[in-house]
Design a protein around this motif. Structure first.
Motif, PDB file in Angstrom:
ATOM      1  N   PRO A 173       0.909  -1.095  -0.094  1.00  0.00           N
ATOM      2  CA  PRO A 173       0.258  -0.079   0.169  1.00  0.00           C
ATOM      3  C   PRO A 173       0.772   1.188  -0.065  1.00  0.00           C
ATOM      4  O   PRO A 173       1.758   1.440   0.848  1.00  0.00           O
ATOM      5  CB  PRO A 173      -0.803  -0.134   1.383  1.00  0.00           C
ATOM      6  CG  PRO A 173      -0.017  -0.942   2.202  1.00  0.00           C
ATOM      7  CD  PRO A 173       0.554  -1.984   1.285  1.00  0.00           C
ATOM      8  N   MET A 174       0.521   2.161  -1.069  1.00  0.00           N
ATOM      9  CA  MET A 174       1.415   3.467  -1.057  1.00  0.00           C
ATOM     10  C   MET A 174       0.313   4.544  -0.612  1.00  0.00           C
ATOM     11  O   MET A 174       0.925   5.693  -0.565  1.00  0.00           O
ATOM     12  CB  MET A 174       1.679   3.460  -2.490  1.00  0.00           C
ATOM     13  CG  MET A 174       2.983   2.656  -2.729  1.00  0.00           C
ATOM     14  SD  MET A 174       4.261   2.798  -1.598  1.00  0.00           S
ATOM     15  CE  MET A 174       5.164   4.209  -2.250  1.00  0.00           C
ATOM     16  N   PHE A 175      -0.887   4.442  -0.537  1.00  0.00           N
ATOM     17  CA  PHE A 175      -1.907   5.303  -0.353  1.00  0.00           C
ATOM     18  C   PHE A 175      -2.987   4.596  -0.091  1.00  0.00           C
ATOM     19  O   PHE A 175      -3.209   3.672  -0.550  1.00  0.00           O
ATOM     20  CB  PHE A 175      -1.961   6.641  -1.404  1.00  0.00           C
ATOM     21  CG  PHE A 175      -2.247   6.291  -2.695  1.00  0.00           C
ATOM     22  CD1 PHE A 175      -3.744   5.770  -3.182  1.00  0.00           C
ATOM     23  CD2 PHE A 175      -1.461   5.710  -3.643  1.00  0.00           C
ATOM     24  CE1 PHE A 175      -4.263   5.210  -4.326  1.00  0.00           C
ATOM     25  CE2 PHE A 175      -1.951   5.407  -4.977  1.00  0.00           C
ATOM     26  CZ  PHE A 175      -3.189   5.188  -5.177  1.00  0.00           C
ATOM     27  N   ASP A 176      -3.909   5.573   0.753  1.00  0.00           N
ATOM     28  CA  ASP A 176      -5.324   4.898   1.269  1.00  0.00           C
ATOM     29  C   ASP A 176      -6.013   4.964  -0.072  1.00  0.00           C
ATOM     30  O   ASP A 176      -5.966   6.056  -0.913  1.00  0.00           O
ATOM     31  CB  ASP A 176      -5.808   5.758   2.305  1.00  0.00           C
ATOM     32  CG  ASP A 176      -5.101   5.220   3.543  1.00  0.00           C
ATOM     33  OD1 ASP A 176      -4.242   4.399   3.763  1.00  0.00           O
ATOM     34  OD2 ASP A 176      -4.960   6.280   4.415  1.00  0.00           O
ATOM     35  N   GLY A 177      -7.230   4.184  -0.082  1.00  0.00           N
ATOM     36  CA  GLY A 177      -8.261   4.557  -1.154  1.00  0.00           C
ATOM     37  C   GLY A 177      -8.170   3.381  -2.518  1.00  0.00           C
ATOM     38  O   GLY A 177      -6.967   2.640  -2.380  1.00  0.00           O
ATOM     39  N   PRO A 178      -8.928   3.535  -3.481  1.00  0.00           N
ATOM     40  CA  PRO A 178      -8.903   2.691  -4.606  1.00  0.00           C
ATOM     41  C   PRO A 178      -7.443   2.753  -5.244  1.00  0.00           C
ATOM     42  O   PRO A 178      -7.044   3.875  -5.409  1.00  0.00           O
ATOM     43  CB  PRO A 178     -10.021   3.191  -5.296  1.00  0.00           C
ATOM     44  CG  PRO A 178     -10.842   3.924  -4.429  1.00  0.00           C
ATOM     45  CD  PRO A 178     -10.028   4.441  -3.484  1.00  0.00           C
ATOM     46  N   ASN A 179      -7.019   1.439  -5.743  1.00  0.00           N
ATOM     47  CA  ASN A 179      -5.681   1.431  -6.670  1.00  0.00           C
ATOM     48  C   ASN A 179      -4.545   1.888  -5.862  1.00  0.00           C
ATOM     49  O   ASN A 179      -3.625   2.251  -6.463  1.00  0.00           O
ATOM     50  CB  ASN A 179      -5.951   2.448  -7.810  1.00  0.00           C
ATOM     51  CG  ASN A 179      -7.036   1.893  -8.643  1.00  0.00           C
ATOM     52  OD1 ASN A 179      -7.445   0.798  -8.880  1.00  0.00           O
ATOM     53  ND2 ASN A 179      -7.959   2.964  -8.818  1.00  0.00           N
ATOM     54  N   GLY A 180      -4.463   1.797  -4.593  1.00  0.00           N
ATOM     55  CA  GLY A 180      -3.414   2.109  -3.652  1.00  0.00           C
ATOM     56  C   GLY A 180      -2.472   1.304  -3.562  1.00  0.00           C
ATOM     57  O   GLY A 180      -1.327   1.453  -3.075  1.00  0.00           O
ATOM     58  N   GLN A 181      -2.816  -0.133  -3.928  1.00  0.00           N
ATOM     59  CA  GLN A 181      -1.922  -1.060  -3.694  1.00  0.00           C
ATOM     60  C   GLN A 181      -2.205  -2.350  -4.603  1.00  0.00           C
ATOM     61  O   GLN A 181      -3.353  -1.993  -5.346  1.00  0.00           O
ATOM     62  CB  GLN A 181      -1.928  -1.724  -2.181  1.00  0.00           C
ATOM     63  CG  GLN A 181      -3.213  -2.263  -1.907  1.00  0.00           C
ATOM     64  CD  GLN A 181      -3.218  -2.738  -0.546  1.00  0.00           C
ATOM     65  OE1 GLN A 181      -2.206  -3.413  -0.143  1.00  0.00           O
ATOM     66  NE2 GLN A 181      -4.362  -2.817   0.345  1.00  0.00           N
ATOM     67  N   ILE A 190       2.132   0.191 -13.239  1.00  0.00           N
ATOM     68  CA  ILE A 190       2.567   1.316 -14.052  1.00  0.00           C
ATOM     69  C   ILE A 190       2.716   2.640 -13.511  1.00  0.00           C
ATOM     70  O   ILE A 190       3.745   3.544 -13.537  1.00  0.00           O
ATOM     71  CB  ILE A 190       1.776   1.353 -15.357  1.00  0.00           C
ATOM     72  CG1 ILE A 190       1.852   0.157 -16.229  1.00  0.00           C
ATOM     73  CG2 ILE A 190       2.348   2.696 -16.256  1.00  0.00           C
ATOM     74  CD1 ILE A 190       0.823  -0.112 -17.546  1.00  0.00           C
ATOM     75  N   ASP A 191       1.731   2.976 -12.743  1.00  0.00           N
ATOM     76  CA  ASP A 191       1.877   4.298 -12.030  1.00  0.00           C
ATOM     77  C   ASP A 191       2.978   4.184 -10.806  1.00  0.00           C
ATOM     78  O   ASP A 191       3.690   5.517 -11.065  1.00  0.00           O
ATOM     79  CB  ASP A 191       0.580   4.307 -11.322  1.00  0.00           C
ATOM     80  CG  ASP A 191      -0.572   4.836 -12.244  1.00  0.00           C
ATOM     81  OD1 ASP A 191      -0.172   5.218 -13.392  1.00  0.00           O
ATOM     82  OD2 ASP A 191      -1.858   4.953 -11.577  1.00  0.00           O
ATOM     83  N   GLN A 192       3.264   3.117 -10.081  1.00  0.00           N
ATOM     84  CA  GLN A 192       4.221   3.042  -9.292  1.00  0.00           C
ATOM     85  C   GLN A 192       5.553   2.772  -9.794  1.00  0.00           C
ATOM     86  O   GLN A 192       6.821   3.238  -9.308  1.00  0.00           O
ATOM     87  CB  GLN A 192       3.854   1.813  -8.208  1.00  0.00           C
ATOM     88  CG  GLN A 192       2.940   2.204  -7.298  1.00  0.00           C
ATOM     89  CD  GLN A 192       3.076   3.357  -6.246  1.00  0.00           C
ATOM     90  OE1 GLN A 192       4.276   3.623  -5.780  1.00  0.00           O
ATOM     91  NE2 GLN A 192       2.152   4.220  -6.468  1.00  0.00           N
ATOM     92  N   ALA A 193       5.524   2.279 -10.930  1.00  0.00           N
ATOM     93  CA  ALA A 193       6.830   2.187 -11.723  1.00  0.00           C
ATOM     94  C   ALA A 193       7.615   3.601 -11.794  1.00  0.00           C
ATOM     95  O   ALA A 193       8.548   3.890 -11.920  1.00  0.00           O
ATOM     96  CB  ALA A 193       6.978   1.241 -13.130  1.00  0.00           C
ATOM     97  N   HIS A 194       6.666   4.412 -12.670  1.00  0.00           N
ATOM     98  CA  HIS A 194       6.999   5.655 -12.705  1.00  0.00           C
ATOM     99  C   HIS A 194       7.405   6.661 -11.577  1.00  0.00           C
ATOM    100  O   HIS A 194       8.366   7.551 -11.583  1.00  0.00           O
ATOM    101  CB  HIS A 194       5.784   6.403 -13.672  1.00  0.00           C
ATOM    102  CG  HIS A 194       5.906   5.993 -14.981  1.00  0.00           C
ATOM    103  ND1 HIS A 194       6.776   6.424 -15.986  1.00  0.00           N
ATOM    104  CD2 HIS A 194       5.254   4.971 -15.569  1.00  0.00           C
ATOM    105  CE1 HIS A 194       6.666   5.753 -17.164  1.00  0.00           C
ATOM    106  NE2 HIS A 194       5.568   4.790 -17.057  1.00  0.00           N
ATOM    107  N   ALA A 195       6.682   6.197 -10.423  1.00  0.00           N
ATOM    108  CA  ALA A 195       6.825   7.116  -9.294  1.00  0.00           C
ATOM    109  C   ALA A 195       8.230   6.500  -8.658  1.00  0.00           C
ATOM    110  O   ALA A 195       9.094   7.384  -8.041  1.00  0.00           O
ATOM    111  CB  ALA A 195       5.840   6.668  -8.226  1.00  0.00           C
TER     112      ALA A 195
END
Length: 325
Positions: free
Chosen positions: A88-96, A104-109
């Protein structure tokens, strides 16, 4: 420093990987010192280590940022950066998880935090029961095809799950996992009854985490003594290690170390380095002295009799209630 190819790939990695979970300020057992963390990376590089492992979830990205800063003045082409996605990187939908979006979002982050244009080894940190493996593999394949990632790896799962992932990649023509991070050390040998035979059969590189059993194999604990060292020793991660069979292993480690003029750390790592299935154990030193101790493992030559003695107290059994890192 010795080097090896990671699994069946042509990627050359140092036989010790520097683990960066200690980097950051999320827990009391972490280094909590950015400059000291950077100095530790520099010392590792000076010693020939080119393989560095972190994860987006470690100190919520702080570990990646510290590693990126530490490597910024070195030749990127000589460094092998591994990070992970799932937690989990943030609360809410799609956070983990391992959805296409989250991966893809986390790769760029991670690219931003690591201050790099690409990730050498992008690993799924856990199996995701909520996402089809086909979707996960499609996202990882996309990252490789677009140049964001060079290789993909996995970590900590049941052998049937990993076999399913490998089979699916072969069937779909997707990117295949080239490595597996597994908890593996002289007292935590359950993976010998789980994923290690599969890795050997499929020529998948094995990168053991917790090679010193959370510090147990360094010899800093004593029967009946204090357990207050480093990582919280009264938590479940450490408590499972204080068993009679594990103490018997540690007795053997100490005896071999005394005979060889080595430390328990060096004997324990030498045992891993001598395994035909292990590519590069992940060491997580908190000080430069700890790192120097680990590097001394290359000077320890264990005989077949030594290995038999070290292994004798434990019969490996797969236990799905494994630790976490």
């Amino acid at each position: 420093m010795e080097y090896t190819r990671l699994g069946s790939t042509g990627l050359e990695v140092s036989r010790l990987c520097l683990g960066c979970m200690n980097f950051g300020s999320g827990e009391p057992w972490m280094m909590n010192d950015r400059e000291a963390s950077i100095a530790l990376v520099e010392r590792a590089l000076d010693a020939g280590i080119n393989f560095f492992d972190t994860a987006n979830i470690y100190s919520h990205g702080e570990s990646e940022a510290i590693l990126g800063e530490a490597l910024s003045s070195y030749d990127r082409e000589e460094c092998v950066i591994a990070t992970k996605v799932y937690g989990p990187m943030f609360d809410g939908p799609n956070g983990q998880g391992l959805s296409r979006k989250h991966i893809i979002d986390q790769a760029h982050a991670s690219l931003d935090r690591l201050d790099t244009d690409y990730i050498d080894l992008y690993q799924i940190h856990r199996w995701d029961d909520e996402t089809p493996i086909e979707e996960t593999l499609a996202a990882l394949t996309h990252l490789v095809e677009t140049g964001v990632v060079r290789y993909v790896g996995a970590s900590t799962m049941a052998a049937w799950q990993f076999a399913k992932a490998l089979f699916t990649a072969d069937r779909e023509g997707g990117e295949r996992f080239v490595s597996m991070q597994a908890e593996y050390n002289l007292v935590d040998r359950h993976e010998e009854a789980n994923v290690l035979p599969l890795c050997r059969d499929q020529d998948v590189g094995v990168v053991p985490w917790s090679p010193l059993a959370g510090g147990f194999l360094t010899g800093k604990y004593e029967r009946g003594g204090s357990r207050e060292h480093g990582r919280a020793a009264d938590d479940e991660f450490m408590d499972k290690r204080f068993t009679e069979e594990n103490w018997a292993v540690l007795d053997a480690v100490r005896d071999v170390a005394e005979r060889e003029g080595a430390t328990p750390t060096q004997v324990s790592l030498a045992w891993l380095l001598g395994s035909d299935v292990v590519d590069a154990p992940i060491v997580g030193p908190r000080t430069e002295e700890h790192l120097a101790d680990a590097l001394g493992a290359f000077d320890v030559d264990l005989s077949a009799a030594d290995r038999d003695r070290l292994q004798a107290p434990i019969t490996p059994v797969w236990n799905p209630d494994i630790g976490d890192t």
